[in-house]
Enzyme design. Structure first.
Site, PDB file in Angstrom:
ATOM      1  N   LYS A 173       0.829  -1.194   0.000  1.00  0.00           N
ATOM      2  CA  LYS A 173       0.000   0.000   0.000  1.00  0.00           C
ATOM      3  C   LYS A 173       0.867   1.248   0.000  1.00  0.00           C
ATOM      4  O   LYS A 173       0.401   2.351  -0.208  1.00  0.00           O
ATOM      5  CB  LYS A 173      -0.881   0.020   1.254  1.00  0.00           C
ATOM      6  CG  LYS A 173      -1.749  -1.203   1.443  1.00  0.00           C
ATOM      7  CD  LYS A 173      -2.342  -1.186   2.867  1.00  0.00           C
ATOM      8  CE  LYS A 173      -2.953  -2.529   3.181  1.00  0.00           C
ATOM      9  NZ  LYS A 173      -3.346  -2.605   4.594  1.00  0.00           N
ATOM     10  N   GLY A 174       2.167   1.058   0.231  1.00  0.00           N
ATOM     11  CA  GLY A 174       3.060   2.186   0.456  1.00  0.00           C
ATOM     12  C   GLY A 174       3.217   3.139  -0.714  1.00  0.00           C
ATOM     13  O   GLY A 174       3.600   4.295  -0.538  1.00  0.00           O
ATOM     14  N   ASP A 185       7.673   2.605  -2.510  1.00  0.00           N
ATOM     15  CA  ASP A 185       7.935   3.630  -1.492  1.00  0.00           C
ATOM     16  C   ASP A 185       9.391   3.608  -1.043  1.00  0.00           C
ATOM     17  O   ASP A 185      10.043   4.639  -0.933  1.00  0.00           O
ATOM     18  CB  ASP A 185       6.981   3.475  -0.290  1.00  0.00           C
ATOM     19  CG  ASP A 185       6.955   2.058   0.276  1.00  0.00           C
ATOM     20  OD1 ASP A 185       7.675   1.166  -0.236  1.00  0.00           O
ATOM     21  OD2 ASP A 185       6.203   1.825   1.244  1.00  0.00           O
ATOM     22  N   ASP A 190      14.699  -1.534   0.746  1.00  0.00           N
ATOM     23  CA  ASP A 190      15.537  -1.765   1.930  1.00  0.00           C
ATOM     24  C   ASP A 190      16.447  -2.964   1.657  1.00  0.00           C
ATOM     25  O   ASP A 190      17.506  -2.825   1.046  1.00  0.00           O
ATOM     26  CB  ASP A 190      14.613  -1.984   3.132  1.00  0.00           C
ATOM     27  CG  ASP A 190      15.372  -2.116   4.445  1.00  0.00           C
ATOM     28  OD1 ASP A 190      16.573  -1.817   4.476  1.00  0.00           O
ATOM     29  OD2 ASP A 190      14.755  -2.532   5.450  1.00  0.00           O
ATOM     30  N   LYS A 209      17.352   2.655   0.857  1.00  0.00           N
ATOM     31  CA  LYS A 209      18.132   2.441   2.083  1.00  0.00           C
ATOM     32  C   LYS A 209      19.224   1.430   1.765  1.00  0.00           C
ATOM     33  O   LYS A 209      19.123   0.250   2.117  1.00  0.00           O
ATOM     34  CB  LYS A 209      17.222   1.834   3.163  1.00  0.00           C
ATOM     35  CG  LYS A 209      16.677   2.814   4.166  1.00  0.00           C
ATOM     36  CD  LYS A 209      16.229   2.167   5.463  1.00  0.00           C
ATOM     37  CE  LYS A 209      14.898   1.488   5.402  1.00  0.00           C
ATOM     38  NZ  LYS A 209      14.304   1.191   6.721  1.00  0.00           N
ATOM     39  N   PHE A 218      14.166   3.392  10.553  1.00  0.00           N
ATOM     40  CA  PHE A 218      12.798   3.032  10.203  1.00  0.00           C
ATOM     41  C   PHE A 218      11.987   4.320  10.086  1.00  0.00           C
ATOM     42  O   PHE A 218      11.919   5.113  11.031  1.00  0.00           O
ATOM     43  CB  PHE A 218      12.195   2.096  11.250  1.00  0.00           C
ATOM     44  CG  PHE A 218      10.886   1.524  10.804  1.00  0.00           C
ATOM     45  CD1 PHE A 218      10.845   0.465   9.918  1.00  0.00           C
ATOM     46  CD2 PHE A 218       9.692   2.080  11.247  1.00  0.00           C
ATOM     47  CE1 PHE A 218       9.631  -0.046   9.477  1.00  0.00           C
ATOM     48  CE2 PHE A 218       8.475   1.569  10.808  1.00  0.00           C
ATOM     49  CZ  PHE A 218       8.446   0.505   9.922  1.00  0.00           C
ATOM     50  N   VAL A 219      11.392   4.527   8.914  1.00  0.00           N
ATOM     51  CA  VAL A 219      10.673   5.781   8.662  1.00  0.00           C
ATOM     52  C   VAL A 219       9.184   5.524   8.415  1.00  0.00           C
ATOM     53  O   VAL A 219       8.791   4.425   8.001  1.00  0.00           O
ATOM     54  CB  VAL A 219      11.281   6.537   7.458  1.00  0.00           C
ATOM     55  CG1 VAL A 219      12.687   7.032   7.775  1.00  0.00           C
ATOM     56  CG2 VAL A 219      11.299   5.685   6.201  1.00  0.00           C
ATOM     57  N   ASP A 230       4.281   2.849   6.720  1.00  0.00           N
ATOM     58  CA  ASP A 230       3.533   2.616   7.960  1.00  0.00           C
ATOM     59  C   ASP A 230       4.380   2.024   9.071  1.00  0.00           C
ATOM     60  O   ASP A 230       5.434   1.429   8.825  1.00  0.00           O
ATOM     61  CB  ASP A 230       2.370   1.655   7.697  1.00  0.00           C
ATOM     62  CG  ASP A 230       2.862   0.209   7.495  1.00  0.00           C
ATOM     63  OD1 ASP A 230       3.720  -0.012   6.605  1.00  0.00           O
ATOM     64  OD2 ASP A 230       2.415  -0.690   8.232  1.00  0.00           O
ATOM     65  N   ARG A 270       0.559   6.164   7.569  1.00  0.00           N
ATOM     66  CA  ARG A 270       0.695   6.277   6.109  1.00  0.00           C
ATOM     67  C   ARG A 270       0.193   7.635   5.615  1.00  0.00           C
ATOM     68  O   ARG A 270       0.606   8.114   4.575  1.00  0.00           O
ATOM     69  CB  ARG A 270      -0.128   5.190   5.395  1.00  0.00           C
ATOM     70  CG  ARG A 270       0.389   3.776   5.588  1.00  0.00           C
ATOM     71  CD  ARG A 270      -0.340   2.841   4.626  1.00  0.00           C
ATOM     72  NE  ARG A 270      -0.258   1.444   5.022  1.00  0.00           N
ATOM     73  CZ  ARG A 270       0.739   0.623   4.689  1.00  0.00           C
ATOM     74  NH1 ARG A 270       1.741   1.062   3.970  1.00  0.00           N
ATOM     75  NH2 ARG A 270       0.725  -0.634   5.078  1.00  0.00           N
TER      76      ARG A 270
HETATM   77  P1  IMP Z   1      12.647  -4.912   1.353  1.00  0.00           P
HETATM   78  O1  IMP Z   1      12.063  -6.137   0.738  1.00  0.00           O
HETATM   79  O2  IMP Z   1      13.442  -5.224   2.590  1.00  0.00           O
HETATM   80  O3  IMP Z   1      13.418  -4.057   0.377  1.00  0.00           O
HETATM   81  O4  IMP Z   1      11.457  -4.061   1.945  1.00  0.00           O
HETATM   82  C1  IMP Z   1      10.656  -3.246   1.180  1.00  0.00           C
HETATM   83  C2  IMP Z   1       9.338  -3.007   1.856  1.00  0.00           C
HETATM   84  O5  IMP Z   1       9.455  -3.033   3.279  1.00  0.00           O
HETATM   85  C3  IMP Z   1       8.835  -1.594   1.526  1.00  0.00           C
HETATM   86  O6  IMP Z   1       8.026  -1.606   0.397  1.00  0.00           O
HETATM   87  C4  IMP Z   1       8.090  -1.209   2.764  1.00  0.00           C
HETATM   88  O7  IMP Z   1       6.766  -1.660   2.689  1.00  0.00           O
HETATM   89  C5  IMP Z   1       8.790  -1.948   3.889  1.00  0.00           C
HETATM   90  N1  IMP Z   1       9.779  -1.068   4.539  1.00  0.00           N
HETATM   91  C6  IMP Z   1      11.130  -1.073   4.395  1.00  0.00           C
HETATM   92  N2  IMP Z   1      11.694  -0.109   5.146  1.00  0.00           N
HETATM   93  C7  IMP Z   1      10.670   0.524   5.786  1.00  0.00           C
HETATM   94  C8  IMP Z   1      10.611   1.649   6.686  1.00  0.00           C
HETATM   95  O8  IMP Z   1      11.624   2.263   7.082  1.00  0.00           O
HETATM   96  N3  IMP Z   1       9.365   2.000   7.103  1.00  0.00           N
HETATM   97  C9  IMP Z   1       8.226   1.380   6.710  1.00  0.00           C
HETATM   98  N4  IMP Z   1       8.242   0.338   5.856  1.00  0.00           N
HETATM   99  C10 IMP Z   1       9.458  -0.083   5.396  1.00  0.00           C
END
Ligand code: IMP
Length: 182
Positions: free
Chosen positions: A43-44, A100, A103, A131, A152-153, A159, A165
């Site tokens: 949803k981000g 959004d 990470d 990130k 963490f943002v 969210d 959000r």
């Molecule tokens: P990844 O698979 O670890 O790259 O994570 C990506 C997803 O994790 C993003 O689309 C977000 O939904 C969530 N996410 C990663 N970092 C944050 C954060 O700092 N705040 C909130 N959601 C996050």
């Protein structure tokens, strides 16, 4: 009311506006004659994608997928699950994913792989935030709004346990918010 839970503002509303305009220009240069699918990862992506597409002055199709990896906490679980698939065929189409934040890179890497497997002509990623310190996979997004440290943002789509959000900016939460949930 929500603002009182914020420790630091990382990306202000003015900064977000500038970032979106810059990304829209770069994306327009590349995609104006390609009739791409702009694919939002729910949803981000919602505030970012809504703002971005208003500045893309060319034909495009929008579609959404819902994939989850965090399951409501603050650390990646390492699992990616497709909760809702996109309804539009991607074969021979240019797909630009709007995300959004990248990470660990796991979520986006699996979605990119899936779309390529389904025969997309090209797959690129436009992420509002990157990130890189959190990365466990070698993945570089094509368009990045802002590179941020490993914090963490929340806000502007992001969210904490489905909350925040709807904040109009991006920031970090006061530690007491996490502690009160434990
Ligand atoms: P990844 O698979 O670890 O790259 O994570 C990506 C997803 O994790 C993003 O689309 C977000 O939904 C969530 N996410 C990663 N970092 C944050 C954060 O700092 N705040 C909130 N959601 C996050």
């Amino acid at each position: 009311m929500l603002e009182k839970d914020i420790e630091n503002v990382l990306i202000s509303q003015d900064d977000l506006r500038d970032i979106v305009m810059r990304m829209a220009k770069d994306i327009t240069d590349e995609y104006h004659d390609k009739f791409p699918i702009l694919l939002g990862l729910l949803k981000g992506c919602v505030p970012f994608m809504a703002d971005l597409l208003k500045h893309l002055d060319f034909h495009l199709e929008i579609a959404f997928m819902n994939v989850s990896s965090y399951h409501g906490g603050t650390a990646s679980s390492g699992e990616v699950k497709i909760d809702m698939d996109l309804g539009t065929p991607v074969k021979n189409r240019h797909v630009l994913i709007t995300e959004d934040i990248v990470d660990s890179g796991r979520t986006i890497d699996s979605v990119v792989d899936l779309l390529k497997y389904r025969g997309a002509k090209s797959v690129r990623v436009a992420t509002l935030m990157d990130k890189p310190e959190g990365r466990v996979l070698d993945f570089t997004p094509h368009y990045v709004g802002k590179t941020i440290p490993k914090a963490f943002v929340v806000g502007y789509g992001l969210d904490y346990q489905e909350k925040y959000r709807n904040l109009p900016f991006v920031g970090t939460l006061k530690p007491k918010i996490y502690m009160s949930e434990e």
